[in-house]
Write an enzyme that holds these catalytic residues in place. Sequence first.
Site, mmCIF file in Angstrom:
data_model
loop_
_atom_site.group_PDB
_atom_site.id
_atom_site.type_symbol
_atom_site.label_atom_id
_atom_site.label_comp_id
_atom_site.label_asym_id
_atom_site.label_seq_id
_atom_site.Cartn_x
_atom_site.Cartn_y
_atom_site.Cartn_z
ATOM 1 N N GLU A 84 25.093 -15.073 -28.230
ATOM 2 C CA GLU A 84 24.055 -14.992 -29.264
ATOM 3 C C GLU A 84 23.545 -13.570 -29.481
ATOM 4 O OE1 GLU A 84 23.021 -17.142 -31.306
ATOM 5 O OE2 GLU A 84 23.505 -19.129 -30.524
ATOM 6 N N GLU A 144 35.051 -23.916 -9.558
ATOM 7 C CA GLU A 144 33.692 -23.714 -9.069
ATOM 8 C C GLU A 144 33.674 -23.486 -7.561
ATOM 9 O OE1 GLU A 144 29.525 -26.271 -8.731
ATOM 10 O OE2 GLU A 144 30.903 -26.640 -10.385
#
Length: 304
Positions: free
Chosen positions: A85, A116
């Site tokens: 963004e 992960e």
Amino acid sequence: MNEYLSGLMTEQVNQNTREIDECSTEQILEMINFEDSQVADIVKNEIPKIAKAVEVIYKALSNGGRMFYLGAGTSGRLGVLDASECPPTFGSEPSLIQGYIAGGDIALRTAVEGYEDSEEEGRNQVNLCKVTEKDVVIGITASGGAAYVLGAVKQARELSAATIGIVNNPNTKLEALCDICIAAVVGPEVIIGSTRMKAGTAQKLILNMLTTTTMIKLGKVYGNMMVDLKASNIKLNERAIRIIRTVTGVDEEIASRYLEEANHSSKTAIMMILSGYSLKEAQDTLDANQGYLKKALDQVKRRD
């Protein structure tokens, strides 16, 4: 059983929602809303650490460094979101603030098993990014123990980069590795272990604060307006025109003309209108003031 994971605050039973499966729709929503309503105050308690983190990031970005988010699952997705963004909102280069998730971009939509739990994958990502001592690496993990994040932060430390952690539990493994650790301890989730909820909300608030405050300090806003936004679509172009009109008082036609002339840079268009400068003069003056519009306009006033 993993004693570290079982002892996490976010893995405990929330006594307020033990019978949530017997509640009406409205009652469920009220329970979720009540739990969420506490998150902002918990984040507020971490502002001193968030402020220290902003200063570290600002110093790095002011001196040719970059900022990297690395996380797994929800935490990774939020980091990628915040990083992505920044270019349209603040006109920053995509390389300045980058976000990575364990498992790569496919993990933004689909759970990718194994990554992960691999410190090596985190270390590899930091090396692929060519992190240096100029940069800041921010590890995001609700548990504070995701191996991918731990590996990334360990590698960043070995490369002498600044390290920041964002977690939702106290006394985590990540805290011991970071220069600064922001721990928004939101307590047990509405649904046990569902850290996309309160923990994710707290993380989103913190990421907003880190990048927005840093960008303000870097001169990316004028007042509270995003004068460095990239007018890359119809909505953003119209927003840029509104910003130019608000700051300068010109009509829509003039604002549109200057925006076009300024290569769709609302900051440069504003500088041209208020100073009477040509495109090159406006850009040179902004560059001489490190992109700070107010400082550039003050320089013009001093010359007059």
